[in-house]
Design an enzyme around this catalytic site. Structure first.
Site, PDB file in Angstrom:
ATOM      1  N   HIS A 114       7.578   0.257   2.670  1.00 15.44           N
ATOM      2  CA  HIS A 114       7.691   1.724   2.585  1.00 15.44           C
ATOM      3  C   HIS A 114       8.288   2.369   3.832  1.00 15.44           C
ATOM      4  CE1 HIS A 114       5.679   5.098  -0.031  1.00 15.44           C
ATOM      5  NE2 HIS A 114       6.970   5.263   0.108  1.00 15.44           N
ATOM      6  N   ASP A 137       0.641   7.103  -3.201  1.00 14.77           N
ATOM      7  CA  ASP A 137       0.325   5.990  -2.314  1.00 14.77           C
ATOM      8  C   ASP A 137      -1.184   5.940  -2.088  1.00 14.77           C
ATOM      9  OD1 ASP A 137       0.413   4.111  -0.113  1.00 14.77           O
ATOM     10  OD2 ASP A 137       2.349   4.944   0.536  1.00 14.77           O
ATOM     11  N   HIS A 139      -2.098   5.044   0.818  1.00 17.83           N
ATOM     12  CA  HIS A 139      -2.089   5.306   2.264  1.00 17.83           C
ATOM     13  C   HIS A 139      -1.208   6.511   2.581  1.00 17.83           C
ATOM     14  CE1 HIS A 139      -2.474   0.963   1.397  1.00 17.83           C
ATOM     15  NE2 HIS A 139      -3.457   1.024   2.294  1.00 17.83           N
ATOM     16  N   ASP A 141       0.651   6.879   5.384  1.00 19.20           N
ATOM     17  CA  ASP A 141       1.887   6.460   6.078  1.00 19.20           C
ATOM     18  C   ASP A 141       2.382   7.517   7.067  1.00 19.20           C
ATOM     19  OD1 ASP A 141       1.661   4.227   4.511  1.00 19.20           O
ATOM     20  OD2 ASP A 141       3.368   4.645   3.221  1.00 19.20           O
ATOM     21  N   HIS A 154       5.733   0.509   8.424  1.00 18.27           N
ATOM     22  CA  HIS A 154       5.591   1.002   7.041  1.00 18.27           C
ATOM     23  C   HIS A 154       4.420   1.977   6.917  1.00 18.27           C
ATOM     24  CE1 HIS A 154       2.556  -2.118   5.121  1.00 18.27           C
ATOM     25  NE2 HIS A 154       2.180  -1.761   6.322  1.00 18.27           N
ATOM     26  N   ASP A 241       4.674   4.199  -3.976  1.00 18.13           N
ATOM     27  CA  ASP A 241       4.228   2.891  -3.485  1.00 18.13           C
ATOM     28  C   ASP A 241       3.310   2.313  -4.560  1.00 18.13           C
ATOM     29  OD1 ASP A 241       2.699   0.827  -2.245  1.00 18.13           O
ATOM     30  OD2 ASP A 241       2.974   1.731  -0.281  1.00 18.13           O
ATOM     31  N   ASP A 243       1.038   0.339  -4.470  1.00 15.67           N
ATOM     32  CA  ASP A 243      -0.373   0.160  -4.130  1.00 15.67           C
ATOM     33  C   ASP A 243      -1.200   1.429  -4.401  1.00 15.67           C
ATOM     34  OD1 ASP A 243      -0.392   1.867  -1.854  1.00 15.67           O
ATOM     35  OD2 ASP A 243      -0.142   0.227  -0.429  1.00 15.67           O
ATOM     36  N   GLU A 286       7.095  -1.544  -2.229  1.00 17.11           N
ATOM     37  CA  GLU A 286       5.989  -2.458  -1.923  1.00 17.11           C
ATOM     38  C   GLU A 286       5.596  -3.391  -3.080  1.00 17.11           C
ATOM     39  OE1 GLU A 286       4.688  -2.957   1.088  1.00 17.11           O
ATOM     40  OE2 GLU A 286       5.118  -1.154   2.263  1.00 17.11           O
TER      41      GLU A 286
END
Length: 317
Positions: A114, A137, A139, A141, A154, A241, A243, A286
């Site tokens: 990412h 996401d 996260h 980031d 990332h 992303d 995830d 990702e």
């Protein structure tokens, strides 16, 4: 595969609508092997053909090769790992994405890690300076060179795009064109302490999984769009992303966190963004086919393809 297409007039893309696939087999923003294989697997799974069936003109000139950019001789700058490689690759990606956008095409960037979004969003903002970003996401980031524990870039692209945190000469090409009120997060559930502070201090809107549970995904997407794009008149860059999805849905990714979006919640976000007619750029990031057994890897690749299809007009009926 039967594709159902929702006719949508794009506010920004000329007809016939063209999607330009930007394959970025790059993993320098994090430490795990294999995420650079993600774009190759997504294309091999038939993504260009699937988008063509949805009525898009598809341009794909092969994956971008970054052989000349090596992480071998790239010592850390402070805590930042592979800083020169990440910077050069993201700058190259920004140029490619910007060129596609300027031609009236929709760049679909396949990652890769990412950190690449530093490049993709920079490219989008060159053509559409008032674009808003929907960042899906687990996260945030948004670590800076100061707050990062791991040094993996990332986990930092948003801070560079906003121009917050200590300046790092290697990334001076990144113009801080993104404004805090023009980005919204959906799906957060693993946010570092320093990142929470940054989100609060800069008034950045974020819908964690708590809000998804509380309000339901339909209401969350509506509130997210109301925040960054109240009149639904601004261009949208959707950076997804995988995830963000629960590991039961997308197991083969580098930093899975349980308690994520369901299959339908992830796809609903994409469908709702497409329905606005404002989507001008899309990232699918990702997907790492090396981190699980072959069935789980296949499942994650298939999900990456179906998210892209949903964001580009595939519907259930």
């Amino acid at each position: 595969m039967t594709s159902h297409i929702e006719p949508s007039v794009s506010r920004f893309l000329p007809d016939p609508k063209t999607v330009a696939i930007v394959g970025c087999p790059f993993r320098g923003g994090q430490a795990k092997l294999g995420v650079d294989k993600g774009p190759i697997h997504l294309v091999q799974a038939g993504l260009p053909e699937q988008l063509s069936e949805l009525g898009w003109k598809v341009q794909f000139d092969g994956h971008h090769q970054f052989e000349e950019i090596s992480t071998e001789d790239d010592p850390p700058i402070g805590k930042l790992k592979n800083p020169r490689a990440v910077s050069r690759v993201c700058q190259a990606v920004a140029k490619v994405v910007g060129e596609h956008a300027k031609k009236g095409q929709l760049p679909l960037t396949l990652g890769g890690d990412h950190s690449l979004a530093m490049g993709t969003i920079s490219g989008t903002l060159e053509k559409y300076p008032d674009a808003c970003v929907i960042w899906v996401d687990a996260h945030a980031d948004i670590n800076t060179a100061e707050t990062t524990d791991s040094g993996n870039i990332h986990g930092m692209p948003v801070s560079f795009l906003l121009g917050i945190g200590p300046k790092v000469e290697e990334f001076s090409w990144v113009k801080p064109l993104l404004k805090p009120h023009r980005i919204v997060y959906i799906g957060l559930r693993d946010v570092d302490q320093g990142e929470r502070r940054i989100l609060r201090e800069h008034g950045i809107k974020a819908f964690s999984m708590h809000e998804v549970d509380k309000y339901g995904i339909g209401r969350v997407v509506e509130m997210a769009l109301d925040h960054v794009n109240p009149g639904r008149k601004l261009p949208i860059h959707l950076s997804f992303d995988v995830d963000a999805l629960d590991p039961s849905v997308a197991p083969s990714t580098g930093t899975p966190v349980r308690g994520g979006l369901t299959f339908r919640e992830g796809h609903y976000i994409c469908e709702a963004v497409y329905e606005t007619g404002c989507l001008v750029a899309l990232d699918i990031m990702e997907v790492n086919p090396s981190l699980a057994d072959s069935e789980s890897a296949k499942q994650t690749v298939a999900v990456g393809c179906s998210l892209a299809r949903s964001a580009l007009g595939e519907t259930l009926l």
